[in-house]
Design an enzyme around this catalytic site. Structure first.
Site, PDB file in Angstrom:
ATOM      1  CG  ASP A 160       6.723 147.474  54.644  1.00  0.00           C
ATOM      2  OD1 ASP A 160       5.643 147.419  54.045  1.00  0.00           O
ATOM      3  OD2 ASP A 160       7.066 146.679  55.545  1.00  0.00           O
ATOM      4  CG  HIS A 163       1.707 149.212  48.131  1.00  0.00           C
ATOM      5  ND1 HIS A 163       1.548 148.753  46.844  1.00  0.00           N
ATOM      6  CD2 HIS A 163       2.734 148.517  48.647  1.00  0.00           C
ATOM      7  CE1 HIS A 163       2.445 147.820  46.599  1.00  0.00           C
ATOM      8  NE2 HIS A 163       3.179 147.652  47.683  1.00  0.00           N
TER       9      HIS A 163
HETATM   10  P1  IMP Z   1       3.723 136.273  53.999  1.00  0.00           P
HETATM   11  O1  IMP Z   1       3.993 136.964  52.704  1.00  0.00           O
HETATM   12  O2  IMP Z   1       2.505 136.785  54.730  1.00  0.00           O
HETATM   13  O3  IMP Z   1       3.740 134.777  53.876  1.00  0.00           O
HETATM   14  O4  IMP Z   1       4.963 136.615  54.991  1.00  0.00           O
HETATM   15  C1  IMP Z   1       6.285 136.259  54.655  1.00  0.00           C
HETATM   16  C2  IMP Z   1       7.259 137.336  55.102  1.00  0.00           C
HETATM   17  O5  IMP Z   1       7.077 138.517  54.322  1.00  0.00           O
HETATM   18  C3  IMP Z   1       7.062 137.769  56.554  1.00  0.00           C
HETATM   19  O6  IMP Z   1       8.328 138.104  57.068  1.00  0.00           O
HETATM   20  C4  IMP Z   1       6.207 139.002  56.434  1.00  0.00           C
HETATM   21  O7  IMP Z   1       6.346 139.872  57.551  1.00  0.00           O
HETATM   22  C5  IMP Z   1       6.781 139.614  55.178  1.00  0.00           C
HETATM   23  N1  IMP Z   1       5.816 140.474  54.490  1.00  0.00           N
HETATM   24  C6  IMP Z   1       4.723 140.077  53.798  1.00  0.00           C
HETATM   25  N2  IMP Z   1       4.092 141.152  53.274  1.00  0.00           N
HETATM   26  C7  IMP Z   1       4.788 142.238  53.620  1.00  0.00           C
HETATM   27  C8  IMP Z   1       4.683 143.645  53.344  1.00  0.00           C
HETATM   28  O8  IMP Z   1       3.785 144.150  52.653  1.00  0.00           O
HETATM   29  N3  IMP Z   1       5.639 144.441  53.888  1.00  0.00           N
HETATM   30  C9  IMP Z   1       6.671 143.947  54.618  1.00  0.00           C
HETATM   31  N4  IMP Z   1       6.824 142.661  54.892  1.00  0.00           N
HETATM   32  C10 IMP Z   1       5.897 141.807  54.404  1.00  0.00           C
END
Ligand code: IMP
Length: 438
Positions: A13, A41
């Site tokens: 982010d 995004h």
């Molecule tokens: P996952 O990618 O959904 O398995 O989540 C794994 C970690 O990455 C978690 O802490 C999520 O909150 C974080 N995360 C996944 N996608 C994003 C994003 O687009 N922005 C910020 N954090 C993310």
């Protein structure tokens, strides 16, 4: 011609989408190289305010081709939803291409993401529940479904039956889930209904087929023609599978090493890597975050910066800029320069802290890097350096010299701590709010 990678230098982010949207004006090909619709995004441009999850941020430049690379995991219903939204805004997305080797997020991946989090209990990772981890697990286990499989319906149906049988056994025996009182009983039924899944995914295939290409051939032609290519990262170093704060990580590699693999171009062809860092720190999901602020300053950063997850709406955890984490990222990613975003969010503060090292309260040891152990990292405290705030509105600044002196001093201090030039500073979401320094 140049190949640029745009990589997140913190916890995700950071504003990569707006940086790609800005740079894509000069690029003929933009490639998303990892992750899936866990990404969010936000792009604000003359066409409107958009939230992209899968589609690369170059989509708004009609002459720019956009590729979902082989390293991305694609949930077809989510992609169609996004294409419908873009179509409603006047973008037909004929400039979107999908690599035939990209893996699919299947309905049971979303289910398994939830079942795994439920099983972790208090130790849950705070995933986005988009099925990303389980999709990459199946890829590595060599039982994944890929985009190309959607174009072979008979074989797809046959493998689907086998895969669903396996998921049912897992749900019944291992997770022992799906009883009458289980809130996941409905999702379990849906995610193991192979007839319904075949209908939904093959209908999606009919719409997506015109976009599916041999990704490597597309990239190779662009390289041959000497075109400018942008590699768009998802998330950031601190959530990288290998280098992030394990296990509080995603299941792919946001760092530039993942860009070559997930886009399908030789690593030596990447000319420049632009790191994107926010002027402070945010994260969603669980895990240590040394500079997190639970006080009014944290709330102020969240409200001023509209720090709510683009994909999940979750409030982001906010804190001061962590120069140790960014330096760690610089070493792994080898940034040519950094784009520093959201400087304007700091306009309101009288003074600003920057974390220049960590301190272990148990041993008094000073840490200059990120430890491998999440439990050690969890007990480290930030060592702050205080800088003067500027308490002046910077949103209308258009050049470096328009910024107040303390704001320039802040950026210069961050630059010297990172050890690489800060080439861009953004003071708002609009394209014209990007200040180019060099
Ligand atoms: P996952 O990618 O959904 O398995 O989540 C794994 C970690 O990455 C978690 O802490 C999520 O909150 C974080 N995360 C996944 N996608 C994003 C994003 O687009 N922005 C910020 N954090 C993310």
């Amino acid at each position: 011609m140049s190949v640029f990678a745009v990589v997140g230098a913190q916890w995700g982010d950071e504003g990569k989408g707006r940086v790609v949207d800005y740079l894509a004006a000069d690029a003929s090909l933009v490639i998303r190289y990892g992750g899936g619709n866990n990404a969010g995004h936000t792009v604000v441009n003359p066409h409107g305010h958009f939230k992209l999850h899968l589609v690369p941020s170059g989509i708004f430049h009609r002459a720019t081709r956009n590729l979902l690379g082989n390293g991305v995991v694609i949930h077809p219903p989510a992609l169609l939803d996004e294409l419908d939204h873009l179509a409603a805004a006047g973008f037909n997305c004929s400039n979107l291409f999908i690599a035939d080797r990209a893996h699919l997020v299947m309905p049971w991946h979303l289910l398994l993401d939830q079942l795994e989090e439920r099983e972790r209990g208090a130790a849950r990772l705070g995933t986005t529940s988009r099925g990303i981890g389980p999709a990459y697990v199946d890829k590595v286990a060599r039982r994944g479904f890929r985009m190309i499989d959607l174009l072979e319906p008979d074989a797809f149906r046959e493998r689907l039956g086998v895969a669903v049988g396996r998921v049912r056994r897992l749900v019944d025996s291992y997770y022992q889930a799906g009883g009458p009182d289980d809130e996941l009983a409905g999702p379990i039924r849906e995610a193991t209904d192979s007839h319904r899944i075949a209908e939904e995914y093959l209908a999606a295939a009919a719409r997506l087929a015109p976009h599916v290409v041999d990704g490597q051939a597309l990239v190779d032609e662009a390289l041959e023609r000497g075109e400018t290519i942008l590699l768009e990262g998802q998330l950031g170093t601190m959530r990288d599978l290998d280098w992030g704060v394990y296990p509080y990580v995603t299941s792919s590699s946001p760092i530039p090493g993942g860009a070559s693999l997930g886009a399908g171009l030789p690593a030596v062809r990447i000319d420049k890597v632009i790191g994107v860092a926010k002027a402070y720190t945010t994260a969603v999901g669980a895990g240590p975050l040394p500079t997190e602020l639970d006080d009014g300053h944290g709330t102020s950063l969240r409200e001023r910066g509209a720090e709510y997850g683009t994909s999940t709406g979750r409030p982001r955890r906010c804190g001061w800029y962590d120069a140790v984490a960014v330096r760690f990222s610089v070493r792994l990613a080898g940034y040519s320069s950094i784009a520093l975003t959201k400087l304007d969010v700091l306009d309101a503060f009288e003074s600003i802290q920057v974390c220049v090292a960590y301190r272990d309260p148990a041993t008094e040891a000073r840490w200059e890097t990120v430890p491998a152990s999440a439990s050690v990292y969890g007990r480290l405290e930030p060592v702050y350096e205080e800088l003067a705030g500027w308490q002046t509105d910077t949103a209308s600044a258009r050049s470096w010299t328009d910024l107040p002196a303390p704001a320039r001093a802040y950026v210069e201090r961050i630059e010297s701590l990172a050890g690489v030039p800060i080439s861009h500073v953004s003071v708002g979401p609009a394209r014209e709010q990007m200040i180019v320094r060099s």
